[in-house]
Every structure is written in C-alpha cells, then in structure tokens.
Design an enzyme around this catalytic site. Structure first.
Site, PDB file in Angstrom:
ATOM      1  CG  ASP A   1     -27.400 -60.433   9.020  1.00 53.46           C
ATOM      2  OD1 ASP A   1     -28.113 -60.889   9.922  1.00 53.46           O
ATOM      3  OD2 ASP A   1     -27.138 -61.051   7.968  1.00 53.46           O
TER       4      ASP A   1
ATOM      5  CG  ASN B   1     -24.427 -72.577  11.188  1.00 52.20           C
ATOM      6  OD1 ASN B   1     -23.470 -72.679  11.944  1.00 52.20           O
ATOM      7  ND2 ASN B   1     -25.414 -71.728  11.381  1.00 52.20           N
TER       8      ASN B   1
ATOM      9  CG  HIS C   1     -25.185 -76.112  13.627  1.00 49.70           C
ATOM     10  ND1 HIS C   1     -25.898 -74.956  13.416  1.00 49.70           N
ATOM     11  CD2 HIS C   1     -25.793 -77.068  12.874  1.00 49.70           C
ATOM     12  CE1 HIS C   1     -26.899 -75.189  12.589  1.00 49.70           C
ATOM     13  NE2 HIS C   1     -26.862 -76.479  12.239  1.00 49.70           N
TER      14      HIS C   1
ATOM     15  CG  ASP D   1     -22.411 -72.575  18.186  1.00 54.87           C
ATOM     16  OD1 ASP D   1     -23.265 -71.889  17.583  1.00 54.87           O
ATOM     17  OD2 ASP D   1     -22.690 -73.627  18.806  1.00 54.87           O
TER      18      ASP D   1
ATOM     19  CD  GLU E   1     -27.724 -65.116  10.802  1.00 56.23           C
ATOM     20  OE1 GLU E   1     -28.231 -65.165   9.666  1.00 56.23           O
ATOM     21  OE2 GLU E   1     -28.109 -65.828  11.756  1.00 56.23           O
TER      22      GLU E   1
END
Length: 271
Positions: A141, A149, A154, A158, A184
């Site tokens: 994680d 973000n 965002h 990404d 994630e």
C-alpha cells in the site's frame, strides 16, 4: 519406366499438395504445390516429346491432361480456401488473446488487474495441495497516497501509480506476478520461495521504492505485508494474513515490512 511415370505422376502430385499444406505455412506450401504441378506437367511433356513412351491416342491424351490438370486445379483451390480459413482463424485467435489480455490488465499501471490476479490465484489454488507448492503473497500500500492527489493533483497521482507498477514489475522475479489489488494497493505472488525469502524480497522492494525518484512528487514510500502458504492454509487465508500484516506495518509507522503472525511463528519455530 516412362510409361509408368505417366501413370504415377497424377497420383503422387495431390499427395505432395496435401503434405505441403500440412507441413508448411500457406504461402510456402502454395509455392511448392505450384512448382510440383509445373514440374509434373513438364515431365509428362518431356516424356511424350522425346518419345520415351508410346504416344497415346489424342482423345486419351486430352482426357489425361484434363483429368490431371483439373484435379490439381481443384485441389489447389481447396488448399487456398483452407489456407485462407487457417489464416482467419489465426487472426481471430490473436484478437481473442489480445482482448483477454486487455480484460486481465490494469490500463493505468500495466500490471494484472484484480480479475486477472484472481485468476492467477485460482490456478495456484488448484495446485496448492501439492507438497512441493510453495507460495507467498505480499500486499503493498502506497503511504499517504491521498496526500499526493490532494497536493499535486490526480494526474500526478496517476503518474505515481504508473511508475510504481512499472517499478514493481522490473524488480520482481520473472516467475512472480504483480497486480493492482485496488486503488493504491498492489499485490505480489511469489512462487517457490525458500522459508523467509518472501520477507527479504518484500523489504528489498520497500527499500527500492523509498530510494526511487517518482515523477512530480519525487519521493514516496510504501508499506508491505507478507504471508507464506503454510500447512493446512489456503491462498484465501494467506491473502487475509498478508492484509493483517500490512495493517500492522501501517499502524507501526508506515514504510515498513511486516510478516503475518503464522509466518513469524514458523520462522521462530513456535508454530
């Protein structure tokens, strides 16, 4: 002998056509088949032209050539139809394989998506009764990903996920599998690890992530939970154990690697 050749050639050439199309790609088989047809006609013409065999009546000669050339032409036509059908089947199979690849791959990271990775787990679960089957699961994680973000947008998030997926795939062994488990969170299947090796490999991944320079955000860290398949355990229980270990790694301050409790017991010799 020459007369026997006139009788044998019409019988052998169809067999050559069939063998060519069964043994070679369509283009090469067509070339060979046409070559054989031309050579057979040339041999017959030579035999008759040089008087090596008695000249048959004209009507018989016409019937011979019509039968010979007609049969070869029909067979050639059938082979062409077969070749086209085989080519279309190959294209269809490639298209289906590509669609299947798309259906099992996460478009952002290039790793397996959850469906694709679950299929891998299901296949391994069928083999898990084998005594020689050794597996480990690592859940990963990204730490504080929401902050990435929120602070960078965002698109930057990404880009981090894309880079992270590529990094994981470069660092794991070719026999292992990497998937995006959701958001994630990523998952790694380690095949045939020696006892304790999965924990070492997971921590090597953690240190590589910590040292890696990611686009837009420079540095990120990740937490790792590791579990190995033990006696009487299923892959589903191993995934759950890895999830519990991941929770402890995050609760312990993140950027950590934690082993599942059953794995720790086996490593300490108390399990």
């Amino acid at each position: 002998a020459a007369a026997q050749a006139l009788v044998t050639l019409p019988r052998l050439s169809p067999l050559v056509f069939l063998l060519a199309f069964l043994g070679w790609p369509p283009q090469r088989a067509l070339f060979v088949g046409v070559g054989v047809l031309g050579a057979a006609v040339a041999v017959v013409v030579t035999i008759l032209g040089f008087g090596l065999a008695p000249m048959p009546p004209l009507s018989a000669l016409v019937d011979f050539f019509l039968l010979f050339v007609g049969a070869q032409t029909l067979l050639l036509g059938l082979m062409l139809v077969f070749a086209r059908a085989r080519g279309r089947m190959a294209v269809a199979e490639q298209r289906l394989a590509w669609l299947d690849h798309i259906a099992r791959t996460d478009p952002l990271t290039g790793t397996l998506n959850r469906r694709g990775f679950q299929e891998v787990l299901d296949r391994e679960a069928e083999r898990s009764g084998d005594r020689e089957c050794r597996l480990a699961v690592v859940l990963v994680d990204l730490d504080h990903f929401k902050r990435v973000n929120d602070e960078h947008g965002h698109p930057a998030g990404d880009a981090v996920l894309t880079e992270f997926g590529a990094l994981m795939q470069r660092l794991v062994r070719t026999s292992d599998a990497v998937g995006r488990w959701g958001g994630e969170e990523f998952i790694v299947l380690i095949r045939r690890p020696v006892p304790g090796e999965a924990l070492f490999l997971a921590d090597r991944l953690r240190r590589a992530v910590e040292a890696h320079q990611f686009p837009a955000v420079d540095r990120v860290t990740a937490s790792f939970g590791v579990a190995e398949l033990g006696p009487g355990e299923t892959l589903a229980s191993v995934v759950a154990a890895a999830d519990e270990a991941l929770y402890r790694a995050k609760a312990g301050g993140r950027n950590r690697t934690a082993a599942s409790r059953p794995m720790l017991q086996r490593m300490s010799g108390t399990g």
